[in-house]
Structures are given as structure tokens and as C-alpha cells.
Design a protein around this motif. Structure first.
Motif, short mmCIF file in Angstrom:
data_model
loop_
_atom_site.label_atom_id
_atom_site.label_comp_id
_atom_site.label_asym_id
_atom_site.label_seq_id
_atom_site.Cartn_x
_atom_site.Cartn_y
_atom_site.Cartn_z
N LEU A 147 -49.38 -63.18 -58.20
CA LEU A 147 -50.04 -63.53 -59.46
C LEU A 147 -49.81 -64.98 -59.86
O LEU A 147 -50.59 -65.54 -60.64
CB LEU A 147 -49.55 -62.60 -60.57
CG LEU A 147 -49.96 -61.13 -60.45
CD1 LEU A 147 -49.38 -60.32 -61.61
CD2 LEU A 147 -51.47 -60.98 -60.42
N CYS A 149 -50.62 -63.88 -65.31
CA CYS A 149 -51.32 -64.75 -64.39
C CYS A 149 -50.70 -66.14 -64.41
O CYS A 149 -50.34 -66.66 -65.48
CB CYS A 149 -52.80 -64.84 -64.77
SG CYS A 149 -53.81 -65.75 -63.59
N GLY A 162 -46.73 -58.04 -65.47
CA GLY A 162 -47.32 -59.12 -64.70
C GLY A 162 -48.14 -60.04 -65.59
O GLY A 162 -48.80 -59.58 -66.53
N PHE A 187 -53.16 -58.64 -56.37
CA PHE A 187 -52.13 -58.50 -57.40
C PHE A 187 -50.71 -58.67 -56.85
O PHE A 187 -49.76 -58.24 -57.48
CB PHE A 187 -52.25 -57.15 -58.12
CG PHE A 187 -53.54 -56.96 -58.87
CD1 PHE A 187 -54.07 -57.98 -59.66
CD2 PHE A 187 -54.23 -55.76 -58.80
CE1 PHE A 187 -55.26 -57.80 -60.36
CE2 PHE A 187 -55.43 -55.57 -59.51
CZ PHE A 187 -55.94 -56.59 -60.28
N GLU A 223 -56.31 -64.25 -60.07
CA GLU A 223 -57.17 -63.09 -60.25
C GLU A 223 -57.52 -62.85 -61.71
O GLU A 223 -58.67 -62.56 -62.05
CB GLU A 223 -56.50 -61.86 -59.64
CG GLU A 223 -56.46 -61.88 -58.12
CD GLU A 223 -55.38 -60.98 -57.56
OE1 GLU A 223 -55.72 -59.86 -57.14
OE2 GLU A 223 -54.20 -61.41 -57.54
N THR A 248 -52.83 -66.60 -57.18
CA THR A 248 -54.13 -66.06 -56.77
C THR A 248 -55.21 -66.16 -57.85
O THR A 248 -56.39 -65.96 -57.54
CB THR A 248 -53.99 -64.59 -56.34
OG1 THR A 248 -53.34 -63.86 -57.39
CG2 THR A 248 -53.19 -64.47 -55.06
#
Length: 620
Positions: free
Chosen positions: A142, A194, A192, A139, A147, A145
Motif C-alpha cells: 500500500l 494508502c 491499512g 493490497f 490503489e 501501489t
């Protein structure tokens, strides 16, 4: 064991009653294996899904999971988001179970879901690249990655599996990850988003499936935060990540095409549940931008290899089209949600049809086990191969997002054939099929007999106790539509209504036609394409005499187009002489003669070796 799919076995099931159109479950629409879509779905089940399962092993995806828990000593292989290849394949298997009731993959599901469960941490976190390679980046980056992107595909696979067969072991894994995301990034917590949208549409579907409202709230928050500058965009720029403007203010489709289209599917899902007008207004503007100024004739998106991105309006080069398969798949998901959101389905359904019968059909070979990542509309005779744009289809890619994405789409494609409203059944895609009519419309089975789009005749038969009100989409290209031998016209929404008691036959005009591009599309100026029904056609070098080069052809749009042996179209073209001079006088000498030309569906190109190909042909 024979599986029985649930009544909710469909990929998108809005919970709020905001759309007059309600999706049908996959088992309720049984595509005939002798038809075009049904045959493709059968090949997907027999070849493509199994190929993807095998490639997960040989490419290292499953070893990436095993190494986290000490069950493999192999190094990590693949991109940071390689886990998503597994989840897409699981989703494909789930929808195939819903479609056919197969138990072929039961043991495999036991193995891979058990493996994911062993890798998942008590917090709910599971992503092998972070856990096994860079735990310090959890995290923390972002923008890159992926995620939440990986979590999104996990969630979609889990929902699909529970809807298909009532199996909730993967769902427990997915909801634990979603709960972690909510604890970390939910309302009132850390901000946050993505870098690669996908989590938004997955969270909405998880809310629809479970009724847990905080999943919808988290999806809404992800939408609200985009465009606030939270991502470290670097040299790629904010538009690449769709982080250049808040969603409600962004009116143009820009940046990485797959990311934009996945984001838009999620935004439309949020609107379907909340009813917020500003979101739909933005999505309608985005849809116009993407489809009226930036879509290739084949239903592909992304005109730039650099950044896999949308270009400017009307920037549509044929030979350098990136046209990633995943972008078209993402647009099918989005266009279907727009169909549900607006209640005005014709344009969205026609777009899905174009995408299925052209860009997506061409993306997989006749063998079902070789794929294009990029889908150009022209292949030069001397064009070099690139990693994601090879001259021939490949069995797999180092970035393998497209093959399992195709597999999951084809397994669920029957869900896009029809919808029901309070008083009618709407047919959006024409395919040989049996459709269970909802009880509130009288029940029974609607039998659709057709070889469309090879043939324009669609024969309909209903065995219910009362007449069935049908809404039959009349495509914009059908210049003459006939119902039971008499000319018929669609209503203003593009659908022809009929009260079916017994049988009827709809006939659509499949006369070949020349197509031009908008005058601002510089790369296509002075060229024409051939279309028949929803299909785009192309010419391959392999169908020309050895002494005639495809790039020397010049066509006359007044030349007749004649359908031959079902799928091919024949015409004639002049042949330019092979002059030595790179530049010369303005007069063209076409004295080298005339040649017969055979055009084939773009969907079928590239199955006879590496050969030059063109969709757009220069005109006299």
C-alpha cells in the motif's frame, strides 16, 4: 442532446450544516468568456480537455485497460497510477458538461465507462497495473501501489458525472470499489492506509453524495490510522508519506507536497462532517506552516526536487523550486475546504486567487496544450532540462498527473467564485460573471462586469426584487478601496458589506509594488519582486537588449514602477559589468550603465521560447 446540470453540480458539498458558507453550483456562476478566468475556462473546454482525451490514447492509458480484457496486445505503459489520468479527464468532462451543457463527449464517455466496467472484477476491484501486470501485489504494498489513490480519483469522477448530468453508470463502478475497500479496510477490519493520500476526500464526497455513512466512517478510519507506522517507508522516510505522526499531532507541512495537501483536504472534509475540533486545530496549524513559511510567492509548494517535497521553513530557492502544478491544485482544494470549515474566508480566498493567477496560470501555455510540471521562479540561461522540469512546456509527461488535473480544476473553477450564507452573498474571487442569487437571498441575477486582474474596477448590478446583501472581499494588498467613488473599508473579516439595490462599482488599488521576502529566506535575501494586485511579475531575457544579460541586472526598490499597456510593468535597472573573477572585493561597480526593464505577469512567461527568467531581482 442538451444536458441539464443538477443543482448539486459542485465539487465539494458539505452535508452537515457546520459552515455558514454554502457553495454555489457550477451552472449558477457563469464566467464571461471575455474575462481572465472565463477566457481560461473557454480555452480549457476548447483545447485542454480534448488534448487530454487524445493523450489518453497515445500514451497507452486506455490500452492498459484494454489489455486486461484481451482487447489489446500492447504492453503496459506508464506509472502504476496511470488509470488516474483517465479518471481526472472524465471529471474534467463532467464539470464541463455542468458548465456548458455540451454533448461533445457523450460517445467518448460511453466508450471509456464501458471499458472500465468490463475491466472491473465482480469484487469491485479495478486497477490495470495490478490486474494486468502484478496481481500478486494486490493490497500487498500500500505504500507504493497507489490503489486507493486511483480509487479516489475514480470516485471523484463518478460523483462529478452524476452531479453534472445525473449519469450514474460510473458511480456504480466507483461505489463497488468503495464497498470493496470498506469490506477490506473498514472499522474492525484490516488496518491499512494508502501511501498517496486522496481516497480520504473522495470517500467523504461519496458519503455526501449518497448519504451512506460507512463511506464517511472509512474516511475517518484512514485519517485515524495515518501516523501509526503502517506504511513501509524504506529509504524515503516516514515524513515523505506523512506517516511520521498521527494527524492530530502533526503541525508542520512535511514530505511529498502533493500527498500532504491532498491528505489535508481529506482531513478537513472529515472535520466538516464530524465537527471534531482536534482535526480543525491541526489543519489550522498545518495551513500556517504551509502558507506562512513554505509557500512560494506564486502560490506554489515544494522546494526540493528530491522527493518532490516541502523543504524546511523559509527554504524557498527560486531556481531549484520544484513547485509541482499538482501541489498547487491540491492546495486550492484544501484552502476551499478551510474556507468552508472556518467561516473566516478572506485568507483562504486570497490564497486561491494567488494560486490561480500565478502558479496555475503559468503551468499551461497560451495554446492550452503544453504544460509545466515544475514551476520554478527563476530559469537560468544555461539551465539543463530535467524530465519533470524542462526548459519549455511539454505536451505530456511520462508522469502525466498535472495536465488532466489542470483540466478538471479549470472546468470547476466557477464553483470557487462565491458562496451564500443565511443573509448574504459573498464574493471571494473577482471575475466577469453572471451569478444566480439563491432564492433565500431574494433571487435574481448578480452581474459582475470586470477585466480584473487587468483592471481594478468591479461593476456590480442586481436585478432582484429586494436589495442584495453582498460581502465583497477586500484583498490585503489593496491600500485604497473605493465604493461608488468614496473611500471604503472592509470589516474585521476582510469583507466590505453593501446592500446592493441596482448597481455599484468597487475599485481596488492595482498600483505596482515592490515585495520583499522574510529575512530567513536565505535564497531571497537582497532581492525584490514586483506585484500588481494578485499577480506576481517576472522579467524574461527576451525583453532585454541582446547585449544585456538578465542575471546582470540590479534594481533599486526606490525606482518607480509604471504600468504600461494593461499588463506589463516598466522600471529601470543598473547593469553589472561581466567581470571575469568568480570572487573579488566587496565594492560593486555598476558603471556598465542603466537599462529599461519590462516585467510581465509570471502567468504569461515561457510563451516566447526558452528564455532566462527571474521573479526575484537583486537590489543595489
Amino acid at each position: 442532446m442538451t444536458h441539464l446540470a443538477t443543482e448539486r453540480a459542485a465539487p465539494a458539498l458539505p452535508r452537515a450544516a457546520r459552515s455558514p458558507h454554502q457553495p454555489l453550483a457550477i451552472p449558477a456562476v457563469r464566467l464571461g468568456e471575455g474575462g481572465v478566468l472565463g477566457g481560461w475556462q473557454r480555452r480549457n473546454a476548447e483545447a485542454t480537455i480534448g488534448h487530454c482525451v487524445a493523450q489518453l490514447e497515445s500514451s497507452g492509458v486506455l490500452d492498459n485497460f484494454r489489455r486486461v480484457v484481451g482487447e489489446s496486445g500492447a504492453p503496459y505503459r506508464g506509472f502504476v497510477f496511470a488509470d488516474s489520468d483517465l479518471y481526472k479527464t472524465i471529471e474534467a468532462v463532467a464539470w464541463e458538461i455542468a458548465r456548458s451543457g455540451t454533448d461533445r463527449w457523450d460517445a467518448w464517455l460511453d466508450d471509456v465507462i464501458g471499458l472500465v466496467a468490463r475491466v472491473q472484477e465482480p469484487s469491485g476491484y479495478v486497477m490495470t497495473w495490478i490486474q494486468g501486470v502484478h496481481p500478486e501485489k494486490r493490497f500487498a504494498e500500500l505504500h507504493w501501489t497507489h490503489e486507493m489513490y486511483v480509487a479516489g480519483h475514480l470516485i471523484q469522477a463518478a460523483v462529478a458525472l452524476d452531479r453534472a448530468v445525473g449519469r450514474d453508470d460510473l458511480l456504480r463502478i466507483a461505489t463497488a470499489f468503495a464497498d470493496l475497500l470498506d469490506r477490506r479496510f473498514g472499522p474492525g477490519r484490516e488496518e491499512g492506509v494508502c501511501g498517496h493520500p486522496e481516497i480520504e476526500t473522495a470517500l467523504v464526497e461519496l458519503y455526501r453524495h449518497t448519504g451512506v455513512e460507512r463511506y464517511l466512517a472509512l474516511a475517518q478510519r484512514m485519517v485515524d490510522l495515518r501516523g501509526r507506522g503502517l506504511l513501509k517507508v524504506g529509504n524515503l522516510g516516514a515524513t515523505y508519506f506523512q506517516d511520521h505522526a498521527p494527524v492530530r499531532q502533526a503541525r508542520d507541512a512535511v514530505g511529498h507536497a502533493v500527498r500532504q495537501l491532498y491528505l489535508n483536504a481529506g482531513v478537513t472534509d472529515v472535520h466538516l462532517e464530524t465537527g471534531e475540533p482536534a482535526l480543525l486545530e491541526a489543519m489550522q496549524a498545518q495551513w500556517d506552516s504551509a502558507h506562512h513559511r513554505k509557500m512560494y510567492l506564486t502560490g506554489a509548494f515544494g522546494s526540493r526536487h528530491r522527493d518532490e517535497a516541502f523543504g524546511d521553513d523559509y527554504e524557498l530557492p527560486s531556481d531549484r523550486a520544484y513547485a509541482e502544478t499538482c501541489a498547487t491544485i491540491a492546495d486550492v482544494h484544501w484552502s476551499w475546504r478551510m474556507l468552508l470549515a472556518t467561516g473566516e474566508p478572506a485568507a483562504y480566498a486570497e490564497t486561491i486567487e494567488r494560486e490561480l493567477h500565478n502558479a496555475l496560470a503559468a503551468a499551461v501555455g497560451d495554446d492550452g496544450t503544453t504544460f509545466f510540471y515544475a514551476n520554478p521562479l527563476q530559469l537560468r540561461p544555461d539551465r539543463f532540462s530535467e524530465e519533470n522540469a524542462p526548459r519549455e512546456r511539454r505536451a505530456w509527461y511520462s508522469c502525466a498527473c498535472c495536465p488532466p488535473n489542470l483540466a478538471r480544476l479549470l472546468a470547476q473553477v466557477s464553483a470557487y467564485v462565491a458562496t451564500s450564507t443565511d443573509d448574504e452573498l459573498a464574493l471571494h474571487l473577482y471575475a466577469d460573471a453572471e451569478i444566480d442569487v439563491p432564492a433565500h437571498l431574494g433571487g435574481g441575477v448578480l452581474r459582475v462586469e470586470t477585466s480584473y486582474p487587468d483592471d481594478g474596477a468591479v461593476r456590480l448590478r442586481h436585478d432582484g426584487d429586494r436589495p442584495l446583501r453582498l460581502a465583497l472581499r477586500v484583498p490585503s494588498w489593496s491600500s485604497r478601496t473605493v465604493l461608488d467613488g468614496a473611500p471604503a473599508e472592509a470589516d474585521a473579516d476582510g469583507y466590505l458589506r453593501v446592500d446592493l439595490a441596482g448597481a455599484a462599482t468597487l475599485e481596488l488599488d492595482l498600483a505596482p509594488r515592490w515585495t520583499r521576502a522574510h529575512h530567513r529566506a536565505d535564497a531571497l535575501r537582497g532581492a525584490r519582486a514586483i506585484e500588481v494586485g494578485p499577480r506576481v511579475y517576472c522579467v524574461e531575457q527576451v525583453d532585454l537588449p541582446d547585449d544585456v544579460a538578465l542575471d546582470d541586472l540590479v534594481v533599486d526598490e526606490r525606482a518607480p514602477l509604471v504600468r504600461a499597456d494593461g499588463a506589463t510593468v516598466r522600471t529601470t535597472a543598473a547593469v553589472r559589468p561581466r567581470a571575469d573573477a568568480l570572487y573579488g572585493p566587496t565594492e560593486q561597480d555598476l558603471s556598465a550603465g542603466e537599462v529599461a526593464v519590462v516585467a510581465i505577469p509570471f502567468a504569461r512567461w515561457g510563451n516566447r521560447g526558452s528564455s532566462a527568467m527571474r521573479v526575484w531581482l537583486p537590489v543595489v
